[in-house]
Design a protein around this motif. Structure first.
Motif, PDB file in Angstrom:
ATOM      1  N   ALA A  97       0.870  -1.286   0.105  1.00  0.00           N
ATOM      2  CA  ALA A  97      -0.216  -0.098   0.091  1.00  0.00           C
ATOM      3  C   ALA A  97       0.889   1.238   0.149  1.00  0.00           C
ATOM      4  CB  ALA A  97      -0.812   0.254   1.170  1.00  0.00           C
ATOM      5  N   VAL A  99       0.253   5.249   1.024  1.00  0.00           N
ATOM      6  CA  VAL A  99      -0.587   6.270   1.447  1.00  0.00           C
ATOM      7  C   VAL A  99       0.002   7.815   1.764  1.00  0.00           C
ATOM      8  CG1 VAL A  99      -1.982   6.925   3.706  1.00  0.00           C
ATOM      9  CG2 VAL A  99      -1.599   4.563   3.067  1.00  0.00           C
ATOM     10  N   ALA A 125      -8.204   1.885   9.286  1.00  0.00           N
ATOM     11  CA  ALA A 125      -8.037   1.736   7.959  1.00  0.00           C
ATOM     12  C   ALA A 125      -9.263   2.644   7.386  1.00  0.00           C
ATOM     13  CB  ALA A 125      -7.974   0.128   7.386  1.00  0.00           C
ATOM     14  N   ARG A 129      -8.717   6.334   5.327  1.00  0.00           N
ATOM     15  CA  ARG A 129      -9.358   6.367   4.003  1.00  0.00           C
ATOM     16  C   ARG A 129     -10.446   7.645   4.038  1.00  0.00           C
ATOM     17  NH1 ARG A 129      -8.550   2.130   0.274  1.00  0.00           N
ATOM     18  NH2 ARG A 129      -7.814   0.351   1.243  1.00  0.00           N
ATOM     19  N   VAL A 135      -5.018   6.607  -1.246  1.00  0.00           N
ATOM     20  CA  VAL A 135      -4.692   5.426  -0.775  1.00  0.00           C
ATOM     21  C   VAL A 135      -4.575   4.707  -1.929  1.00  0.00           C
ATOM     22  CG1 VAL A 135      -5.220   3.478   0.404  1.00  0.00           C
ATOM     23  CG2 VAL A 135      -5.521   5.680   1.681  1.00  0.00           C
ATOM     24  N   VAL A 137      -3.217   0.483  -3.537  1.00  0.00           N
ATOM     25  CA  VAL A 137      -2.921  -0.863  -3.261  1.00  0.00           C
ATOM     26  C   VAL A 137      -2.251  -1.391  -4.425  1.00  0.00           C
ATOM     27  CG1 VAL A 137      -3.682  -3.279  -2.592  1.00  0.00           C
ATOM     28  CG2 VAL A 137      -4.616  -1.214  -1.366  1.00  0.00           C
ATOM     29  N   ILE A 205      -3.192  -0.296   5.783  1.00  0.00           N
ATOM     30  CA  ILE A 205      -3.868  -0.508   4.629  1.00  0.00           C
ATOM     31  C   ILE A 205      -3.575  -1.932   3.837  1.00  0.00           C
ATOM     32  CG2 ILE A 205      -4.306   0.274   2.343  1.00  0.00           C
ATOM     33  CD1 ILE A 205      -5.809   1.816   4.443  1.00  0.00           C
ATOM     34  N   HIS A 209      -6.083  -5.192   3.623  1.00  0.00           N
ATOM     35  CA  HIS A 209      -6.391  -5.439   2.207  1.00  0.00           C
ATOM     36  C   HIS A 209      -5.986  -6.909   1.980  1.00  0.00           C
ATOM     37  CE1 HIS A 209      -7.437  -4.645  -1.876  1.00  0.00           C
ATOM     38  NE2 HIS A 209      -6.569  -5.506  -2.068  1.00  0.00           N
TER      39      HIS A 209
END
Length: 324
Positions: A97, A99, A125, A129, A135, A137, A205, A209
Motif C-alpha cells: 500500500a 498512503v 483503515a 481512507r 490510498v 494498493v 492498509i 486489504h
C-alpha cells in the motif's frame, strides 16, 4: 457565560467530560484536584489517567511524524508512505500500500499494523481512507512470487501501489527497502512501520486489504483455513497441506512446501527425526556428526534445512539443560 466547574454538580461535571473526545486541559485538572467533593475527586482521577494517555499518544505521534513535518515545512506536499504485507505466508499474494496524507492530517492510534488487533486495524483503515488521504494498493500474485521470488514480488507490489496513486508522489518513505523504477526521492527506514507515520498507515492498509483477500480465498479453499491464519505456516495450516496437498494459491517455489508434502529425500527425513529426538547434548552431538557425514550426498536445500534445524535444536537443548 459558561459556569465555573465549582458551580456545577458532580453529575453535571461527569456528563461534561463523559465523552472520551472531550478536551481535558491541565487547567481543568488543577480545578478538579482542588474541589473537595468526593465525587469530583473520582472524576479527577479518571480524567487525569485520560490526560496522561493522551499526552503519551501525542508524544508518540510527534515522534512518528518527525520526517513528514520536516518535508512539509520544506514545501514537499505529496509524501507517500509505502509498506507491504504477506512476505512470510505459505499461500496467497503479497500486498503493498501507498498512503499520502495532506499536510497536518494526524490520526491518533496509527501504528505498525503488527501491534494492532484485527478490529483496531479495520477501524484505523477506515479512518485513514475517510480523512482524505490518497490510498493505493498493489498486488503481486502467487505466480509472480514463484517466478521472481517473494522479495522481488514485494518490490513489484510496492511499485504498483505507488503508480496507482491518484497523483504521483514527490517523496517516498519506505519500510526497509527502496521501491525500484520510481523516479522520486526515497528514504528507507529499518522497521519503518513502527517509526514513521505514513509507513505505519500503509502497513495498516496493506494488512487489512490482504486479510480480506485471504478471507475470500477461504471460501474457495475451505479445507485450508485461510480466514483464520491468512496463509501463515501455523500448525493447523501445515497439517492441512500434509492432508490435502498444496492448492493453486500456495507458493510452490517455497522449499518448505516440498518438505511438508514429503518431496525431500528419505535420508533427509530420517536425519531430521534424529536431530529433533535428541534430548541432550551428547545425543545431539551424535546427530550432528551424522548430518555432517551425509550432507554432501543431500540436495543443497536439504542440507541447508538440516543445519538450520540443528541450530534450533541446540538452542532448545541448551535452554533445557540450563533449567536443570
Amino acid at each position: 457565560m459558561a459556569r465555573k466547574l465549582s458551580d456545577l454538580s458532580v453529575a453535571e461535571i461527569r456528563s461534561r467530560y463523559a465523552d472520551p473526545e472531550s478536551a481535558v486541559s491541565p487547567q481543568v485538572l488543577a480545578r478538579l484536584r482542588r474541589d473537595p467533593r468526593q465525587g469530583v475527586r473520582q472524576i479527577y482521577q479518571a480524567l487525569k489517567g485520560r490526560y496522561e494517555r493522551e499526552r503519551e499518544e501525542r508524544l508518540r505521534l510527534d515522534g512518528l511524524l518527525n520526517f513528514e513535518r520536516v518535508l512539509w515545512k520544506s514545501g514537499v506536499r505529496r509524501i507517500a508512505g509505502v509498506d507491504e504485507a504477506g512476505v512470510g505466508p505459505l499461500a496467497g499474494p503479497v500486498v503493498a500500500a501507498a498512503v499520502v496524507f495532506a499536510p497536518g492530517c494526524e490520526l491518533a492510534g496509527v501504528d505498525d499494523s503488527k501491534r494492532l488487533d484485527a478490529e483496531r486495524r479495520e477501524e484505523l483503515a477506515g479512518r485513514i481512507r475517510s480523512c482524505g488521504a490518497a490510498v493505493a494498493v498493489g498486488v503481486a500474485e502467487v505466480a509472480e512470487i514463484d517466478r521472481i521470488n517473494v522479495y522481488h514480488a514485494a518490490l513489484l507490489a510496492m511499485r504498483r501501489a505507488v503508480e496507482a496513486l491518484p497523483e504521483p508522489p514527490e517523496h517516498l518513505l519506505v519500510d526497509a527497502r527502496e521501491v525500484p523504477g520510481v523516479a522520486v526521492p526515497q528514504n528507507r527506514f529499518d522497521k519503518g512501520d513502527g517509526l514513521n507515520y505514513s509507513i505505519a498507515a500503509a502497513s495498516i492498509i496493506a494488512k487489512t486489504h490482504r486479510d480480506r483477500l485471504m478471507t475470500a480465498l477461504d471460501a474457495q479453499y475451505p479445507e485450508y483455513g485461510f480466514a483464520r491464519h491468512k496463509g501463515y505456516g501455523t500448525a493447523e495450516h501445515q497439517e492441512a497441506i500434509r492432508r490435502h496437498g498444496p492448492s493453486d494459491v500456495h507458493r510452490l517455489s517455497y522449499p518448505f512446501l516440498r518438505e511438508l508434502c514429503g518431496e525431500f529425500s528419505a535420508a533427509f527425513y530420517e536425519l531430521r527425526e534424529r536431530v529433533w529426538s535428541a534430548a541432550d547434548h551428547r545425543a545431539l552431538a551424535r546427530a550432528e556428526a551424522e548430518v555432517a557425514g551425509l550432507c554432501a550426498s543431500l540436495a543443497e536445500e536439504e542440507a541447508r534445512k538440516l543445519k538450520l534445524t540443528l541450530r534450533r535444536r541446540w538452542d532448545l537443548v541448551a535452554q533445557h539443560e540450563a533449567r536443570r
